[in-house]
Motif scaffolding. Structure first.
Motif, PDB file in Angstrom:
ATOM      1  N   SER A   1     -43.377 -92.442  -5.226  1.00 23.78           N
ATOM      2  CA  SER A   1     -43.099 -93.030  -3.918  1.00 23.78           C
ATOM      3  C   SER A   1     -41.617 -92.929  -3.556  1.00 23.78           C
ATOM      4  N   ALA A   2     -40.743 -93.121  -4.536  1.00 24.68           N
ATOM      5  CA  ALA A   2     -39.304 -93.040  -4.249  1.00 24.68           C
ATOM      6  C   ALA A   2     -38.906 -91.638  -3.803  1.00 24.68           C
TER       7      ALA A   2
ATOM      8  N   ASP B   1     -41.095 -94.670   5.655  1.00 21.61           N
ATOM      9  CA  ASP B   1     -39.787 -95.318   5.716  1.00 21.61           C
ATOM     10  C   ASP B   1     -39.534 -96.246   4.533  1.00 21.61           C
ATOM     11  N   SER B   2     -40.581 -96.888   4.011  1.00 20.14           N
ATOM     12  CA  SER B   2     -40.410 -97.829   2.910  1.00 20.14           C
ATOM     13  C   SER B   2     -41.764 -98.136   2.298  1.00 20.14           C
ATOM     14  N   VAL B   3     -41.726 -98.707   1.102  1.00 21.78           N
ATOM     15  CA  VAL B   3     -42.950 -99.180   0.469  1.00 21.78           C
ATOM     16  C   VAL B   3     -43.277-100.548   1.046  1.00 21.78           C
ATOM     17  N   VAL B   4     -44.521-100.749   1.443  1.00 24.07           N
ATOM     18  CA  VAL B   4     -44.910-102.008   2.061  1.00 24.07           C
ATOM     19  C   VAL B   4     -44.646-103.164   1.098  1.00 24.07           C
ATOM     20  N   SER B   5     -43.990-104.213   1.605  1.00 26.92           N
ATOM     21  CA  SER B   5     -43.639-105.347   0.748  1.00 26.92           C
ATOM     22  C   SER B   5     -44.463-106.590   1.046  1.00 26.92           C
ATOM     23  N   SER B   6     -45.284-106.549   2.098  1.00 25.67           N
ATOM     24  CA  SER B   6     -46.110-107.714   2.413  1.00 25.67           C
ATOM     25  C   SER B   6     -47.338-107.272   3.187  1.00 25.67           C
ATOM     26  N   THR B   7     -48.326-108.160   3.228  1.00 26.34           N
ATOM     27  CA  THR B   7     -49.576-107.906   3.934  1.00 26.34           C
ATOM     28  C   THR B   7     -49.857-109.049   4.883  1.00 26.34           C
TER      29      THR B   7
ATOM     30  N   VAL C   1     -40.897 -89.394  -2.412  1.00 20.77           N
ATOM     31  CA  VAL C   1     -41.492 -89.144  -1.096  1.00 20.77           C
ATOM     32  C   VAL C   1     -40.597 -89.721  -0.003  1.00 20.77           C
ATOM     33  N   LEU C   2     -40.140 -90.960  -0.192  1.00 20.71           N
ATOM     34  CA  LEU C   2     -39.276 -91.594   0.799  1.00 20.71           C
ATOM     35  C   LEU C   2     -37.958 -90.848   0.939  1.00 20.71           C
ATOM     36  N   TYR C   3     -37.399 -90.408  -0.180  1.00 24.57           N
ATOM     37  CA  TYR C   3     -36.118 -89.703  -0.133  1.00 24.57           C
ATOM     38  C   TYR C   3     -36.233 -88.381   0.625  1.00 24.57           C
ATOM     39  N   HIS C   4     -37.207 -87.560   0.261  1.00 20.55           N
ATOM     40  CA  HIS C   4     -37.308 -86.232   0.873  1.00 20.55           C
ATOM     41  C   HIS C   4     -37.754 -86.314   2.333  1.00 20.55           C
ATOM     42  N   CYS C   5     -38.605 -87.284   2.656  1.00 25.45           N
ATOM     43  CA  CYS C   5     -39.044 -87.419   4.051  1.00 25.45           C
ATOM     44  C   CYS C   5     -37.941 -87.997   4.936  1.00 25.45           C
ATOM     45  N   GLY C   6     -36.927 -88.603   4.339  1.00 20.32           N
ATOM     46  CA  GLY C   6     -35.853 -89.188   5.123  1.00 20.32           C
ATOM     47  C   GLY C   6     -34.636 -88.287   5.279  1.00 20.32           C
ATOM     48  N   ARG C   7     -34.675 -87.093   4.719  1.00 21.50           N
ATOM     49  CA  ARG C   7     -33.506 -86.203   4.765  1.00 21.50           C
ATOM     50  C   ARG C   7     -33.327 -85.550   6.125  1.00 21.50           C
ATOM     51  N   SER C   8     -34.412 -85.300   6.833  1.00 20.78           N
ATOM     52  CA  SER C   8     -34.335 -84.575   8.102  1.00 20.78           C
ATOM     53  C   SER C   8     -34.525 -85.510   9.291  1.00 20.78           C
ATOM     54  N   ASN C   9     -33.813 -85.220  10.370  1.00 14.89           N
ATOM     55  CA  ASN C   9     -33.990 -85.975  11.612  1.00 14.89           C
ATOM     56  C   ASN C   9     -35.080 -85.386  12.492  1.00 14.89           C
ATOM     57  N   PHE C  10     -35.598 -84.228  12.110  1.00 14.38           N
ATOM     58  CA  PHE C  10     -36.588 -83.549  12.938  1.00 14.38           C
ATOM     59  C   PHE C  10     -37.989 -84.007  12.566  1.00 14.38           C
ATOM     60  N   SER C  11     -38.274 -85.243  12.878  1.00 12.53           N
ATOM     61  CA  SER C  11     -39.582 -85.808  12.575  1.00 12.53           C
ATOM     62  C   SER C  11     -39.884 -86.916  13.570  1.00 12.53           C
ATOM     63  N   ILE C  12     -41.087 -86.899  14.107  1.00 18.81           N
ATOM     64  CA  ILE C  12     -41.482 -87.947  15.039  1.00 18.81           C
ATOM     65  C   ILE C  12     -41.896 -89.208  14.286  1.00 18.81           C
ATOM     66  N   ARG C  13     -42.437 -89.027  13.093  1.00 19.60           N
ATOM     67  CA  ARG C  13     -42.876 -90.165  12.297  1.00 19.60           C
ATOM     68  C   ARG C  13     -42.768 -89.796  10.827  1.00 19.60           C
ATOM     69  N   ARG C  14     -42.266 -90.713  10.024  1.00 26.12           N
ATOM     70  CA  ARG C  14     -42.092 -90.428   8.597  1.00 26.12           C
ATOM     71  C   ARG C  14     -42.251 -91.707   7.792  1.00 26.12           C
TER      72      ARG C  14
ATOM     73  N   HIS D   1     -51.027 -99.616   5.271  1.00 27.36           N
ATOM     74  CA  HIS D   1     -50.816 -98.508   4.342  1.00 27.36           C
ATOM     75  C   HIS D   1     -49.746 -98.853   3.323  1.00 27.36           C
ATOM     76  N   CYS D   2     -49.760 -98.096   2.219  1.00 31.88           N
ATOM     77  CA  CYS D   2     -48.789 -98.336   1.151  1.00 31.88           C
ATOM     78  C   CYS D   2     -47.367 -98.048   1.610  1.00 31.88           C
ATOM     79  N   LEU D   3     -47.195 -96.972   2.368  1.00 29.85           N
ATOM     80  CA  LEU D   3     -45.884 -96.599   2.866  1.00 29.85           C
ATOM     81  C   LEU D   3     -45.833 -96.863   4.362  1.00 29.85           C
ATOM     82  N   SER D   4     -44.920 -97.735   4.777  1.00 31.41           N
ATOM     83  CA  SER D   4     -44.796 -97.996   6.209  1.00 31.41           C
ATOM     84  C   SER D   4     -44.146 -96.796   6.874  1.00 31.41           C
ATOM     85  N   LEU D   5     -44.515 -96.553   8.137  1.00 29.76           N
ATOM     86  CA  LEU D   5     -44.030 -95.389   8.863  1.00 29.76           C
ATOM     87  C   LEU D   5     -43.007 -95.806   9.902  1.00 29.76           C
ATOM     88  N   GLN D   6     -41.965 -95.015  10.013  1.00 28.82           N
ATOM     89  CA  GLN D   6     -40.942 -95.253  11.016  1.00 28.82           C
ATOM     90  C   GLN D   6     -41.097 -94.240  12.131  1.00 28.82           C
TER      91      GLN D   6
END
Length: 214
Positions: free
Chosen positions: A142-143, A160-166, A145-158, A199-204
């Motif tokens: 998961s770490a 952003d973090s591991v969900v910490s609450s429900t 995935v978050l790192y590599h998906c956050g490297r580029s600004n060319f994304s409409i949705r990616r 979802h496990c990974l929240s999307l930004q």
């Protein structure tokens, strides 16, 4: 008035089984709830050591052996009984059982849905064994995935973090009739409507202005 309550997510390892595996279009009566309950009841997980794959579960008897052997395509008559081990966890004895298994081909469950007036679309639900392998991938990577998906600004949705609450607002979430592992992790709808789970990974999502500036 907001009557939703917030809980820290439980069973993080198995959580993707509920939130990430099923197509949105599955019937309301179809869910991974029973499979998730089985996995959390015995804390079933994958242990990868190099190319060696092992399935590990916690049980002081052979109650889960038959189900495990079916899910992972293991033949007890060929490889024998699972290896057992007792460890201490918070001062309590925990009985571990494990089997080696091979990464063989599996067949998904396939079904058709209406696509157009006279057309159908075929969807698939991956094999339960591979679902647990995906959950293990989330747990280990998961770490990254978050790192590599956050490297580029060319994304409409990616991611952003591991969900910490429900958040939940349905009394069925805490119903005594619900398995303990499912209470408080069902999202905002009942178990049968698993598509509403968090979802496990929240999307930004990027704002249009941010995308335009890329």
């Amino acid at each position: 008035m907001n009557n939703k309550k917030v809980l820290k997510p439980k069973y993080k390892y198995q959580r993707p089984i509920l939130t990430e595996m099923l197509p949105f279009e599955v019937p309301p009566s179809f869910s991974n709830g029973g499979f998730f309950h089985f996995l959390t009841k015995y804390n079933v997980r994958i242990d990868q050591r190099g190319t060696e794959l092992r399935v590990i579960w916690e049980c002081d008897s052979d109650d889960a052996d038959a189900a495990i052997s079916i899910i992972f395509g293991i033949s007890p008559t060929r490889i024998g009984a699972p290896i057992t081990e007792t460890i201490k966890r918070d001062g309590v004895d925990v009985y571990l059982r494990r089997w080696k298994f091979t990464d063989t081909w599996t067949r998904p469950f396939q079904f058709k849905i209406n696509h157009k007036e006279n057309d159908y679309r075929e969807l698939s639900v991956i094999h339960p064994r591979n679902q647990l392998l995906v959950a293990d991938f989330y747990d280990r990577n998961s770490a990254q995935v978050l790192y590599h998906c956050g490297r580029s600004n060319f994304s409409i949705r990616r991611p952003d973090s591991v969900v910490s609450s429900t958040k939940y607002s349905d009394r069925l979430d805490l119903s005594p009739k619900s398995p303990p592992a499912l209470r408080g992790v069902l999202g905002v709808k009942s178990l049968a409507l698993g598509r509403h789970l968090v979802h496990c990974l929240s999307l930004q999502k990027f704002h249009r202005g941010e995308v335009a500036q890329c």
